[in-house]
Design an enzyme around this catalytic site. Sequence first.
Site, PDB file in Angstrom:
ATOM      1  N   TRP A 106       1.260   5.644  -1.713  1.00 14.19           N
ATOM      2  CA  TRP A 106       0.935   6.641  -2.736  1.00 14.19           C
ATOM      3  C   TRP A 106       1.952   6.735  -3.848  1.00 14.19           C
ATOM      4  O   TRP A 106       1.692   7.371  -4.863  1.00 14.19           O
ATOM      5  CB  TRP A 106       0.728   8.011  -2.072  1.00 14.19           C
ATOM      6  CG  TRP A 106      -0.704   8.238  -1.731  1.00 14.19           C
ATOM      7  CD1 TRP A 106      -1.483   7.438  -0.943  1.00 14.19           C
ATOM      8  CD2 TRP A 106      -1.521   9.326  -2.175  1.00 14.19           C
ATOM      9  NE1 TRP A 106      -2.738   7.973  -0.865  1.00 14.19           N
ATOM     10  CE2 TRP A 106      -2.784   9.140  -1.600  1.00 14.19           C
ATOM     11  CE3 TRP A 106      -1.302  10.440  -2.966  1.00 14.19           C
ATOM     12  CZ2 TRP A 106      -3.845  10.018  -1.814  1.00 14.19           C
ATOM     13  CZ3 TRP A 106      -2.343  11.319  -3.169  1.00 14.19           C
ATOM     14  CH2 TRP A 106      -3.608  11.101  -2.616  1.00 14.19           C
ATOM     15  N   TYR A 141       0.827  -1.203   0.000  1.00 11.61           N
ATOM     16  CA  TYR A 141       0.000   0.000   0.000  1.00 11.61           C
ATOM     17  C   TYR A 141       0.865   1.258   0.000  1.00 11.61           C
ATOM     18  O   TYR A 141       1.902   1.300   0.659  1.00 11.61           O
ATOM     19  CB  TYR A 141      -0.910   0.014   1.243  1.00 11.61           C
ATOM     20  CG  TYR A 141      -1.799   1.222   1.254  1.00 11.61           C
ATOM     21  CD1 TYR A 141      -2.953   1.224   0.483  1.00 11.61           C
ATOM     22  CD2 TYR A 141      -1.472   2.367   1.966  1.00 11.61           C
ATOM     23  CE1 TYR A 141      -3.765   2.355   0.439  1.00 11.61           C
ATOM     24  CE2 TYR A 141      -2.272   3.493   1.930  1.00 11.61           C
ATOM     25  CZ  TYR A 141      -3.419   3.477   1.164  1.00 11.61           C
ATOM     26  OH  TYR A 141      -4.219   4.582   1.107  1.00 11.61           O
TER      27      TYR A 141
HETATM   28  N1  LIG Z   1      -1.977   8.473  12.293  1.00 13.98           N
HETATM   29  C1  LIG Z   1      -2.369   8.501  11.034  1.00 13.98           C
HETATM   30  N2  LIG Z   1      -1.827   7.653  10.143  1.00 13.98           N
HETATM   31  C2  LIG Z   1      -2.205   7.675   8.864  1.00 13.98           C
HETATM   32  C3  LIG Z   1      -3.198   8.595   8.421  1.00 13.98           C
HETATM   33  C4  LIG Z   1      -3.776   9.464   9.384  1.00 13.98           C
HETATM   34  O1  LIG Z   1      -4.676  10.280   9.070  1.00 13.98           O
HETATM   35  N3  LIG Z   1      -3.320   9.403  10.667  1.00 13.98           N
HETATM   36  N4  LIG Z   1      -3.563   8.623   7.114  1.00 13.98           N
HETATM   37  C5  LIG Z   1      -3.426   7.384   6.366  1.00 13.98           C
HETATM   38  C6  LIG Z   1      -3.625   7.593   4.940  1.00 13.98           C
HETATM   39  S1  LIG Z   1      -5.132   8.293   4.500  1.00 13.98           S
HETATM   40  C7  LIG Z   1      -2.735   7.219   3.988  1.00 13.98           C
HETATM   41  S2  LIG Z   1      -3.182   7.320   2.327  1.00 13.98           S
HETATM   42  C8  LIG Z   1      -1.415   6.646   4.340  1.00 13.98           C
HETATM   43  C9  LIG Z   1      -0.272   7.107   3.417  1.00 13.98           C
HETATM   44  O2  LIG Z   1       0.827   6.289   3.561  1.00 13.98           O
HETATM   45  P1  LIG Z   1       1.869   6.059   2.380  1.00 13.98           P
HETATM   46  O3  LIG Z   1       1.200   6.197   1.055  1.00 13.98           O
HETATM   47  O4  LIG Z   1       2.585   4.785   2.641  1.00 13.98           O
HETATM   48  O5  LIG Z   1       2.847   7.282   2.601  1.00 13.98           O
HETATM   49  P2  LIG Z   1       3.884   7.958   1.607  1.00 13.98           P
HETATM   50  O6  LIG Z   1       4.812   8.740   2.471  1.00 13.98           O
HETATM   51  O7  LIG Z   1       3.183   8.670   0.517  1.00 13.98           O
HETATM   52  O8  LIG Z   1       4.689   6.708   1.029  1.00 13.98           O
HETATM   53  C10 LIG Z   1       5.041   6.560  -0.286  1.00 13.98           C
HETATM   54  C11 LIG Z   1       6.464   6.001  -0.358  1.00 13.98           C
HETATM   55  O9  LIG Z   1       6.749   5.710  -1.732  1.00 13.98           O
HETATM   56  C12 LIG Z   1       8.036   6.206  -2.055  1.00 13.98           C
HETATM   57  N5  LIG Z   1       8.048   6.474  -3.502  1.00 13.98           N
HETATM   58  C13 LIG Z   1       7.674   7.601  -4.134  1.00 13.98           C
HETATM   59  N6  LIG Z   1       7.807   7.463  -5.469  1.00 13.98           N
HETATM   60  C14 LIG Z   1       8.274   6.211  -5.682  1.00 13.98           C
HETATM   61  C15 LIG Z   1       8.609   5.473  -6.859  1.00 13.98           C
HETATM   62  O10 LIG Z   1       8.481   5.938  -7.995  1.00 13.98           O
HETATM   63  N7  LIG Z   1       9.060   4.209  -6.686  1.00 13.98           N
HETATM   64  C16 LIG Z   1       9.202   3.648  -5.464  1.00 13.98           C
HETATM   65  N8  LIG Z   1       9.634   2.389  -5.404  1.00 13.98           N
HETATM   66  N9  LIG Z   1       8.882   4.320  -4.324  1.00 13.98           N
HETATM   67  C17 LIG Z   1       8.440   5.581  -4.447  1.00 13.98           C
HETATM   68  C18 LIG Z   1       8.206   7.423  -1.187  1.00 13.98           C
HETATM   69  O11 LIG Z   1       9.566   7.746  -1.036  1.00 13.98           O
HETATM   70  C19 LIG Z   1       7.509   7.002   0.097  1.00 13.98           C
HETATM   71  O12 LIG Z   1       8.411   6.400   0.989  1.00 13.98           O
HETATM   72  O13 LIG Z   1      -1.099   7.004   5.702  1.00 13.98           O
HETATM   73  C20 LIG Z   1      -2.130   6.619   6.612  1.00 13.98           C
HETATM   74  N10 LIG Z   1      -1.657   6.815   7.975  1.00 13.98           N
HETATM   75  N1  LIG Z   2      -1.088  18.399   2.560  1.00 15.24           N
HETATM   76  C1  LIG Z   2      -1.533  17.144   2.491  1.00 15.24           C
HETATM   77  N2  LIG Z   2      -2.757  16.897   1.983  1.00 15.24           N
HETATM   78  C2  LIG Z   2      -3.212  15.613   1.923  1.00 15.24           C
HETATM   79  C3  LIG Z   2      -2.435  14.519   2.344  1.00 15.24           C
HETATM   80  C4  LIG Z   2      -1.150  14.816   2.901  1.00 15.24           C
HETATM   81  O1  LIG Z   2      -0.412  13.914   3.318  1.00 15.24           O
HETATM   82  N3  LIG Z   2      -0.745  16.123   2.951  1.00 15.24           N
HETATM   83  N4  LIG Z   2      -2.924  13.234   2.240  1.00 15.24           N
HETATM   84  C5  LIG Z   2      -4.033  12.985   1.325  1.00 15.24           C
HETATM   85  C6  LIG Z   2      -4.726  11.734   1.664  1.00 15.24           C
HETATM   86  S1  LIG Z   2      -3.947  10.267   1.289  1.00 15.24           S
HETATM   87  C7  LIG Z   2      -5.959  11.682   2.205  1.00 15.24           C
HETATM   88  S2  LIG Z   2      -6.729  10.195   2.474  1.00 15.24           S
HETATM   89  C8  LIG Z   2      -6.673  12.897   2.558  1.00 15.24           C
HETATM   90  C9  LIG Z   2      -7.344  12.794   3.917  1.00 15.24           C
HETATM   91  O2  LIG Z   2      -8.149  13.895   4.102  1.00 15.24           O
HETATM   92  P1  LIG Z   2      -8.940  14.053   5.468  1.00 15.24           P
HETATM   93  O3  LIG Z   2      -9.334  12.722   5.967  1.00 15.24           O
HETATM   94  O4  LIG Z   2      -9.997  15.038   5.213  1.00 15.24           O
HETATM   95  O5  LIG Z   2      -7.773  14.681   6.369  1.00 15.24           O
HETATM   96  P2  LIG Z   2      -7.436  14.539   7.912  1.00 15.24           P
HETATM   97  O6  LIG Z   2      -6.402  15.582   8.146  1.00 15.24           O
HETATM   98  O7  LIG Z   2      -7.101  13.154   8.310  1.00 15.24           O
HETATM   99  O8  LIG Z   2      -8.794  14.860   8.657  1.00 15.24           O
HETATM  100  C10 LIG Z   2      -9.519  16.053   8.401  1.00 15.24           C
HETATM  101  C11 LIG Z   2      -9.962  16.658   9.677  1.00 15.24           C
HETATM  102  O9  LIG Z   2     -10.895  15.861  10.355  1.00 15.24           O
HETATM  103  C12 LIG Z   2     -10.908  16.326  11.696  1.00 15.24           C
HETATM  104  N5  LIG Z   2     -11.315  15.286  12.614  1.00 15.24           N
HETATM  105  C13 LIG Z   2     -10.576  14.310  13.168  1.00 15.24           C
HETATM  106  N6  LIG Z   2     -11.344  13.560  13.984  1.00 15.24           N
HETATM  107  C14 LIG Z   2     -12.567  14.108  13.944  1.00 15.24           C
HETATM  108  C15 LIG Z   2     -13.814  13.809  14.567  1.00 15.24           C
HETATM  109  O10 LIG Z   2     -13.946  12.850  15.307  1.00 15.24           O
HETATM  110  N7  LIG Z   2     -14.883  14.605  14.258  1.00 15.24           N
HETATM  111  C16 LIG Z   2     -14.784  15.664  13.435  1.00 15.24           C
HETATM  112  N8  LIG Z   2     -15.881  16.349  13.177  1.00 15.24           N
HETATM  113  N9  LIG Z   2     -13.623  15.991  12.853  1.00 15.24           N
HETATM  114  C17 LIG Z   2     -12.552  15.216  13.088  1.00 15.24           C
HETATM  115  C18 LIG Z   2      -9.521  16.736  12.038  1.00 15.24           C
HETATM  116  O11 LIG Z   2      -9.578  17.940  12.761  1.00 15.24           O
HETATM  117  C19 LIG Z   2      -8.862  16.848  10.694  1.00 15.24           C
HETATM  118  O12 LIG Z   2      -8.211  18.068  10.550  1.00 15.24           O
HETATM  119  O13 LIG Z   2      -5.791  13.999   2.563  1.00 15.24           O
HETATM  120  C20 LIG Z   2      -5.044  14.112   1.368  1.00 15.24           C
HETATM  121  N10 LIG Z   2      -4.434  15.409   1.369  1.00 15.24           N
HETATM  122 MO   LIG Z   3      -5.122   8.512   2.188  1.00 12.42          MO
END
Ligand SMILES: Nc1nc2c(c(=O)[nH]1)N[C@H]1C(S)=C(S)[C@@H](COP(=O)(O)OP(=O)(O)OC[C@H]3O[C@@H](n4cnc5c(=O)[nH]c(N)nc54)[C@H](O)[C@@H]3O)O[C@H]1N2
Ligand SMILES: Nc1nc2c(c(=O)[nH]1)N[C@H]1C(S)=C(S)[C@@H](COP(=O)(O)OP(=O)(O)OC[C@H]3O[C@@H](n4cnc5c(=O)[nH]c(N)nc54)[C@H](O)[C@@H]3O)O[C@H]1N2
Ligand SMILES: [Mo]
Length: 765
Positions: free
Chosen positions: A110, A108
């Site tokens: 991005w 998994y």
């Molecule tokens: N506590 C907490 N944890 C969370 C979340 C949260 O809200 N709270 N959000 C979750 C969510 S929504 C998501 S989507 C995940 C994201 O988690 P990830 O998608 O695993 O996070 P990234 O840092 O985007 O990891 C991508 C990795 O791919 C590598 N990469 C980039 N380009 C390439 C390439 O071309 N080739 C190869 N081989 N590698 C490459 C980058 O260097 C990086 O290490 O995290 C989750 N974790």
């Molecule tokens: N800059 C930046 N943008 C991103 C990403 C990133 O890594 N960096 N990751 C991308 C990815 S993979 C994803 S999935 C999306 C995720 O997008 P979101 O899921 O919308 O992002 P989060 O920051 O996890 O959560 C949004 C907000 O929900 C609020 N929240 C948390 N718990 C609760 C709750 O119990 N109730 C309410 N009402 N609010 C709550 C928090 O205050 C938080 O700021 O973002 C994307 N956009």
């Molecule tokens: Mo995500």
Amino acid sequence: MNRRYTSAHWGTYEITDTPDGPVLKSVSDDPSPSSIGNGWVDASRDTRTRVLKPAIRKSWLASRDRGKRCSNDSFVEVDWDTALDLVAGELKRVRADHGNEAIYAGSYGWASAGRFHHAQSQMRRFLNLIGGYTYSRETYSHAAAEVLFPHITGLTNSQLQAQMTDLQTISEHTELLVAFGGISGRTAQIASSGVARHETEHWLSKAHERGMKAINVSPIKGDYAAENAPEWIPLRPNTDTALMLGIAHEWHRRGLHNEAFLHRFCNGWPKFEAYLTGAKDGQPKDAAWAAKICDIAPEAIRELACRMSTHTTMIALTWGMQRADHGEQTLWMGLTLAAMLGQIGTPGGGFGFGYGSTDVVGKRSHRIPWPAVPQGQNPVDSFIPVARIADMLLHPGQQYQYNGETRTYPDTRLVYWVGGNPYHHHQDLMRLEHAWCQPETVITHEPWWTATAKRADIVLPSTTPLERCDLMTNGRENGLVWMSKVMAPLGEARDDHAIFADLAKRFDVQDAFTEGRSTDDWIEWLWTEGEKAAKASGHDMPTFEDFKAEGRLTLPASVDRRILFSDFIADPTGAPLPTETGKIEIVCPPIARMGLPDCAGHPTWITPTEWTGNAAPQDLHLISGQPGTKLHSQLDSGSHAATRKRKGREIATLHPDTAAARGIEEGDFICLKNARGACLASAEVSDGIRSDAIALATGAWFDPQLINGTWTCVHGNPNILTLDKGTSSLAQGNIAHTTLVTVEKWEGELPEVKAFEAPEVTSNL
Ligand SMILES: Nc1nc2c(c(=O)[nH]1)N[C@H]1C(S)=C(S)[C@@H](COP(=O)(O)OP(=O)(O)OC[C@H]3O[C@@H](n4cnc5c(=O)[nH]c(N)nc54)[C@H](O)[C@@H]3O)O[C@H]1N2
Ligand SMILES: Nc1nc2c(c(=O)[nH]1)N[C@H]1C(S)=C(S)[C@@H](COP(=O)(O)OP(=O)(O)OC[C@H]3O[C@@H](n4cnc5c(=O)[nH]c(N)nc54)[C@H](O)[C@@H]3O)O[C@H]1N2
Ligand SMILES: [Mo]
């Protein structure tokens, strides 16, 4: 000279060469460019953090020792042939001894934008040719939605996202936007596969200019663009379902709900009504009941209910809402609330999910089905719900519940990871550390020495998008970009495709893998296939040469207005929803039949496993949302991410009262702690957060050090604290936003951050 561009999940950039190296500038027609790209070039050129040559863990190479995987072990650099022979040897060994199911390549993550060099697509294409692998289902982003929506709406989450009422329509019609979890420019910087123009903030501004009012329902004030000064309802984290029930009850009590809509378009209203009024369980879910749970005054709940019922109201939920214990309930109740208001199917009213969570939600686009690298078929049908990885590694053979099935975790012997960082994304990272030492072999391709790379046995250096050409297409965007190569690959880094093509040779499937095409041929093939798809949608495309010379192509603005569920509402019998009852399922018979202890047949308030509603007074609710200065852990080593660090640590936000009670001042270092681990951060004191919460964004490269007997991430990765549990036995999504911590001032020495140091790498064993 022709202009040159490149593209990322955070935007499209024009490239200029200067004597100091390449400079990237956001394209001038992007109304809300992201600054995340500011750290892209320097992070990519940083020889300190880049993996420069194939590297093998010493203890693994010497004796196949897997116990040292998480202990700052050193590495041996080898040439590509040696490394690839080792990878092929391990894949063949595990395949022969345990079957392909023992290869876990859920992988998994991005990765990067760019259609051809998409790491996971390349990996899947290769592994499918050699017998397949155990894969993962759903995402960390919105697993609860992906499992729940097909049951209650008959639509997959992506179908629902594609139908979501567009933001332009909201800007023209919505009077009141009730944004649960806000709608944030921070997260709208991003879209998977690439962004050409950031539009979310533009449409929200238009809406506010017209007079739309917004209410941000969130523990954090800044979750909605501040310039539009929305009202803020700072509810207790994880209690939205209770607040929504309180609103629903108020409508019901005053006869403000749309009974005709509920009977015509929904299933199960009377049964839900009995739950709402308390006829079923003796507890009316009235405003007074809700107030005790969500910590919002009963009068405020009643007033909110009244305003919602007298305006064209869009009930919008962020994705983050369901990344919490019982996250399914919040979504289900949000949709039920919109159904009770009866505005679903009207422009500007109804239900929305994910506006601002990424920039493409609600964007008008032509939805051209741009081609991807064909991945083939996986002959293995073994999978796990993505966030159950540690459970799988720790408990092979154990049974678990998922979406109405009893399933068994496979016995994983080899882990193959490309384009993702589990030591960023998974919860309870010290538990993952333990699980990670179970398989016999861990292989990764990574451009950087991330925590995951440091914990692999074989690390193959891959290029970054700046080091290769590619094609950016995204069906939810109107722009295409020819991604020019910005710089030569650092060290011996190779494209993931080239790595897998060489591996394919070792399995006699190279022709099947490459189909005789070079990388350039493949990208041209994607263009040619894309041209057909575009023509079928009525768009004339330039020649490939002209497109490359121009560097970008912007399709004419799409006029495709979308209103969620409008076809169904226009003709409920002719165009029923593909649910069991043909309607929106407030009561969902298939879920009810599962008889799950933690997900009933209709939306229900269930107390989260950790919340401040019944916690010790010193406990704070940790909100670990997405970082504003980077994409997850990507570019954390770059200069822009450093602007949100102090003395190299992440910054955590807490309320002035919370800080004062603990003797903490702005800029002090603090320690967040619970039974799972601890984490250091620098304190930012702000009244834009509830006093029983603390916000620490994700993304710091994991740096656990044993301090006074506690594993402490000295850099500030909140996932050392979060809970590794499924949303429920229905979806098994992650619950990152459900975590309690205690917080104190850090009085000791600040331990050195080692996250950005490469491991020791030698040239022989
Ligand atoms: N506590 C907490 N944890 C969370 C979340 C949260 O809200 N709270 N959000 C979750 C969510 S929504 C998501 S989507 C995940 C994201 O988690 P990830 O998608 O695993 O996070 P990234 O840092 O985007 O990891 C991508 C990795 O791919 C590598 N990469 C980039 N380009 C390439 C390439 O071309 N080739 C190869 N081989 N590698 C490459 C980058 O260097 C990086 O290490 O995290 C989750 N974790
Ligand atoms: N800059 C930046 N943008 C991103 C990403 C990133 O890594 N960096 N990751 C991308 C990815 S993979 C994803 S999935 C999306 C995720 O997008 P979101 O899921 O919308 O992002 P989060 O920051 O996890 O959560 C949004 C907000 O929900 C609020 N929240 C948390 N718990 C609760 C709750 O119990 N109730 C309410 N009402 N609010 C709550 C928090 O205050 C938080 O700021 O973002 C994307 N956009
Ligand atoms: Mo995500």
